[in-house]
Design an enzyme around this catalytic site. Structure first.
Site, mmCIF file in Angstrom:
data_model
loop_
_atom_site.group_PDB
_atom_site.id
_atom_site.type_symbol
_atom_site.label_atom_id
_atom_site.label_comp_id
_atom_site.label_asym_id
_atom_site.label_seq_id
_atom_site.Cartn_x
_atom_site.Cartn_y
_atom_site.Cartn_z
ATOM 1 N N CYS A 81 -114.698 -19.743 -46.192
ATOM 2 C CA CYS A 81 -114.707 -19.336 -44.684
ATOM 3 C C CYS A 81 -116.329 -19.687 -44.104
ATOM 4 C CB CYS A 81 -114.623 -17.942 -44.479
ATOM 5 S SG CYS A 81 -115.856 -17.237 -44.579
ATOM 6 N N HIS A 120 -117.792 -12.530 -42.707
ATOM 7 C CA HIS A 120 -116.904 -13.590 -42.837
ATOM 8 C C HIS A 120 -117.250 -13.751 -40.775
ATOM 9 C CE1 HIS A 120 -113.380 -15.449 -42.153
ATOM 10 N NE2 HIS A 120 -113.098 -15.256 -40.896
ATOM 11 N N ASP A 137 -110.306 -19.432 -35.956
ATOM 12 C CA ASP A 137 -111.271 -19.028 -37.289
ATOM 13 C C ASP A 137 -109.961 -20.299 -38.263
ATOM 14 O OD1 ASP A 137 -111.722 -18.286 -39.825
ATOM 15 O OD2 ASP A 137 -111.017 -16.193 -39.409
#
Length: 289
Positions: A81, A120, A137
């Site tokens: 991520c 995250h 995202d």
């Protein structure tokens, strides 16, 4: 300063290279609006796979712009991520969007929100004119991940490529509203992650990235995860020695990955990843099915 690290390319060159990598034409004609944001997120999601090959082999991924370009844009690799969303944020900024870095608590498999740390990375994106902001995202790496950005509005369902999402607000004791991203799955609406909208800085993610890549309690430090979304609701995943392909949530294909050659072939042919030289099952500590 690391003398061996290449100097970053000019912003325009970086953006053009990134757009080519995700299959979009150059920046000419791309307005900083909701349609462009959706197009870039969708293209990135399909072109760049999620993978944690480096952490599971004992290397902390670099978030420096030149290193992200070398790996994800020019090196035939994906990332997790922090890599994906840092690269995405740079591209959106170059296109003229306002971008705020967020942290989120992953709730998949969790009963209590506070039981999960903020590990995250996600983005809050504002077009210079028009609607917004949006939750954007490209680095979640699960079948519940967003394909397109979501307006930051509560209790409104959005659908894209057989995936349904919504944002809900829940009461909590903090000073900022608490949002939860939910995806619709076999069990109905399922929580993906929780976040607030206070801004984080890039330097904040240096420590978070190092912890997730090295902490023995982090799944990304000892277990290989490879994911890729494809058009038509297709999702591929590689974990625990097994390749699984789903379509609109239904399993359509599985295969065991039992040899080093099979691992490299699956990474290349199924995920579009150029495997590091000499990569073996033992390197990624993956148990064959």
């Amino acid at each position: 300063m690391n003398a061996d690290r290449p100097s970053p390319a000019p912003a325009a060159d970086r953006l053009d290279g990134y757009l080519r990598r995700i299959g979009l034409p150059g920046a000419d004609g791309l307005a900083a609006d909701a349609a462009t944001l959706a197009a870039v997120q969708r293209a990135h999601s399909y072109a760049l796979p999620f993978e944690n090959i480096d952490p599971v082999r004992g290397t902390v991924p670099s978030l420096a712009p030149a290193d992200l370009d070398a790996k994800l844009v020019h090196g035939g690799r994906g990332g997790y991520c922090y890599e994906h969303n840092t690269l995405f944020a740079d591209a959106l900024t170059a296109l003229g969007f306002g971008v705020t870095l967020l942290t989120a608590r992953v709730l998949v498999g969790a009963d209590v929100i506070a039981s999960r740390p903020r590990t995250h990375m996600a983005l809050l994106v504002r077009p210079p004119e028009g609607d917004g902001p949006y939750l954007a995202d490209v680095g979640f790496g699960t079948p519940g991940a967003l394909i397109e950005p979501l307006p930051l509005t509560a209790d409104t369902e959005h659908a894209a490529e057989y995936r349904r999402h919504r944002l809900v607000r829940v009461p909590h004791e903090g000073p900022s509203p608490l949002w939860i991203l939910e995806a619709y799955g076999a069990g109905g609406w399922e929580r993906q992650y929780a976040f607030t909208c206070e801004p984080f800085e890039r330097v904040d993610f240096d420590g978070i990235n190092w912890n997730i890549a090295t902490n023995p309690r982090s799944p990304f430090s000892h277990r290989l995860f490879v994911q890729r979304a494809l058009p038509g609701g297709v999702h591929r995943a590689l974990a625990d020695g097994r390749l699984t392909q789903t379509r609109a949530g239904a399993v359509v294909r599985t295969a065991d990955v039992r040899t080093d050659g099979a691992l490299r072939r699956v990474l290349d042919e199924e995920f579009g990843i150029v495997p590091p030289a000499g990569l073996t099952l033992a390197d990624v500590r993956m148990t064959a099915g």
